[in-house]
Write a protein that holds these residues in place. Structure first.
Motif, short mmCIF file in Angstrom:
data_model
loop_
_atom_site.label_atom_id
_atom_site.label_comp_id
_atom_site.label_asym_id
_atom_site.label_seq_id
_atom_site.Cartn_x
_atom_site.Cartn_y
_atom_site.Cartn_z
N PRO A 81 0.81 -1.22 0.00
CA PRO A 81 0.00 0.00 0.00
C PRO A 81 0.85 1.27 0.00
N VAL A 82 0.32 2.30 -0.64
CA VAL A 82 0.91 3.64 -0.63
C VAL A 82 -0.18 4.61 -0.21
N ASN A 83 0.24 5.78 0.23
CA ASN A 83 -0.73 6.79 0.64
C ASN A 83 -1.43 7.43 -0.56
N LEU A 84 -0.66 7.74 -1.59
CA LEU A 84 -1.17 8.54 -2.70
C LEU A 84 -1.27 7.74 -4.00
N ILE A 85 -2.34 8.01 -4.76
CA ILE A 85 -2.43 7.36 -6.07
C ILE A 85 -1.40 7.94 -7.03
N GLU A 86 -0.83 9.10 -6.71
CA GLU A 86 0.29 9.63 -7.49
C GLU A 86 1.48 8.68 -7.41
N THR A 87 1.75 8.18 -6.20
CA THR A 87 2.83 7.22 -6.00
C THR A 87 2.54 5.92 -6.72
N LEU A 88 1.31 5.47 -6.64
CA LEU A 88 0.91 4.24 -7.33
C LEU A 88 1.08 4.39 -8.84
N ALA A 89 0.68 5.51 -9.39
CA ALA A 89 0.83 5.75 -10.84
C ALA A 89 2.30 5.73 -11.25
N GLU A 90 3.14 6.32 -10.43
CA GLU A 90 4.58 6.33 -10.71
C GLU A 90 5.15 4.91 -10.72
N ARG A 91 4.74 4.10 -9.77
CA ARG A 91 5.23 2.71 -9.71
C ARG A 91 4.78 1.93 -10.93
N ILE A 92 3.57 2.16 -11.36
CA ILE A 92 3.06 1.47 -12.56
C ILE A 92 3.83 1.92 -13.79
N ALA A 93 4.11 3.21 -13.91
CA ALA A 93 4.89 3.72 -15.04
C ALA A 93 6.27 3.07 -15.06
N THR B 185 -3.16 11.22 -13.48
CA THR B 185 -2.48 10.79 -14.70
C THR B 185 -1.04 11.27 -14.66
N VAL B 186 -0.11 10.34 -14.93
CA VAL B 186 1.30 10.71 -15.06
C VAL B 186 1.78 10.32 -16.45
N HIS B 187 2.70 11.11 -16.97
CA HIS B 187 3.34 10.86 -18.26
C HIS B 187 4.82 10.69 -17.98
N ARG B 188 5.37 9.57 -18.39
CA ARG B 188 6.79 9.30 -18.17
C ARG B 188 7.43 8.83 -19.46
N ALA B 189 8.65 9.28 -19.71
CA ALA B 189 9.37 8.91 -20.92
C ALA B 189 10.74 8.36 -20.56
N ARG B 190 11.18 7.44 -21.36
CA ARG B 190 12.52 6.88 -21.21
C ARG B 190 13.52 7.94 -21.60
N GLN B 191 14.57 8.06 -20.83
CA GLN B 191 15.67 8.95 -21.20
C GLN B 191 16.48 8.28 -22.30
N ARG B 192 16.63 8.92 -23.42
CA ARG B 192 17.36 8.34 -24.54
C ARG B 192 18.84 8.63 -24.41
N SER B 193 19.63 7.63 -24.72
CA SER B 193 21.08 7.81 -24.68
C SER B 193 21.51 8.65 -25.88
N ALA B 194 22.73 9.18 -25.85
CA ALA B 194 23.25 9.97 -26.97
C ALA B 194 23.28 9.13 -28.24
N GLU B 195 23.60 7.85 -28.12
CA GLU B 195 23.63 6.96 -29.29
C GLU B 195 22.26 6.80 -29.91
N GLU B 196 21.21 6.62 -29.07
CA GLU B 196 19.86 6.49 -29.59
C GLU B 196 19.39 7.78 -30.23
N ALA B 197 19.74 8.91 -29.64
CA ALA B 197 19.31 10.21 -30.17
C ALA B 197 19.95 10.51 -31.53
N SER B 198 21.14 9.97 -31.76
CA SER B 198 21.83 10.25 -33.03
C SER B 198 21.34 9.36 -34.18
N ARG B 199 20.54 8.35 -33.86
CA ARG B 199 20.03 7.46 -34.93
C ARG B 199 18.94 8.09 -35.72
#
Length: 130
Positions: A71-83, A116-130
């Motif tokens: 259990p967590v207190n906030l659904i914000e925390t739950l959303a982050e864990r799911i992301a 609602t939370v929006h999360r993105a993967r941080q792209r490496s420099a190699e991925e960004a240059s492709r």
């Protein structure tokens, strides 16, 4: 330009014990989860093989484990864990997670409370240059 398709899972309903009040932890309630994964799906479409995509049934089971788990207190925390769970697959570039708490302890008439939370993967420099 990077093409990002989507896999969408809506209405995953799981019993959990999240909330700031003792009675929420003791009695629990149902939470409903919506996920929107952004990732390229061209490899999966070409191969017609589930190994080339996110298996949404397996993802749903992992998300359900998080909601039914600690259990967590906030659904914000739950959303982050799911992301975080959704982003463990390196093909997923970003995810939108909505956690609905339709039985939140609000002493007024309402149909839903959601975060609602929006999360993105941080792209490496190699991925960004492709």
């Amino acid at each position: 330009m990077d093409v990002l398709d989507e896999i969408v899972l809506t209405g995953l309903t799981v019993f959990g014990r999240h909330g700031v009040y003792d009675h929420e932890r003791e009695n629990g309630q149902e939470f409903t989860i919506d996920l929107r994964l952004r990732m390229p799906l061209n490899d999966a479409a070409a191969s017609d093989d589930v190994a080339d995509t996110v298996h949404y049934g397996e993802l749903a089971e992992k998300v359900a484990e998080v909601v039914a788990g600690e259990p967590v207190n906030l659904i914000e925390t739950l959303a982050e864990r799911i992301a975080d769970v959704a982003l463990t697959d390196p093909r997923v570039r970003s995810v939108t997670v909505t956690v609905h708490k339709p039985h939140a302890p609000i002493p007024l008439t309402f149909s839903d409370v959601a975060v609602t939370v929006h999360r993105a993967r941080q792209r490496s420099a190699e991925e960004a240059s492709r």
